[in-house]
Design a protein around this motif. Sequence first.
Motif: not given
Length: 179
Positions: A22-23, A25-28, A39-42, A46
């Motif tokens: 998750h970390t 996946r949310n690092d552009i 995208d910013n995922y909750h 994830t």
Amino acid sequence: MLFESSKIILRKMTSEDVELYHTWRNDIEVMKSTAPFLDNYHLEETTEFVNQVILGSQFSKSYIIVDKESNTPIGITSLINIDYKNRNGEFIIDIGDKNFWGKGYGTETMKLLLDYSFLEMNLHRVSLRVFSFNNKAIKLYEKIGFKHEGISRESIFREGRWHDIIHMGILQSEYLKTS
């Protein structure tokens, strides 16, 4: 050992890896050169993605890349869309920990997963897709022996511009000649 090199260990991904993934996946910065959708995922999204798509598919195998020296998880690699009848699969890699970028971990990971794909699973062909602006990755794939097979023109929009997606592949016979 099959999933070990001098620098890394590949261990099977589990549901316990969701928060770490998750970390990444949310690092552009990590995802902009590999993920089609930014995208910013909750965490729930994830978790659902990992459980259904990564762990829940009989047509994919996913591994966490671990730096051997520090025992630090640094990324994920997967063989997806495995077609057992026609002996094909698609390769994916993300080095999520930016401290390990540009240090040969991608090369080591690819060699381990390709050895597994061709020598153990007896796949005939492994393909991948790469964004045209990701020059370092393209050079790595070419060095390993992947051939350019086609282009999906202007298929990805990043930073205000359209970019191509390059399709590459390597055959078992080609890989075995070079390894």
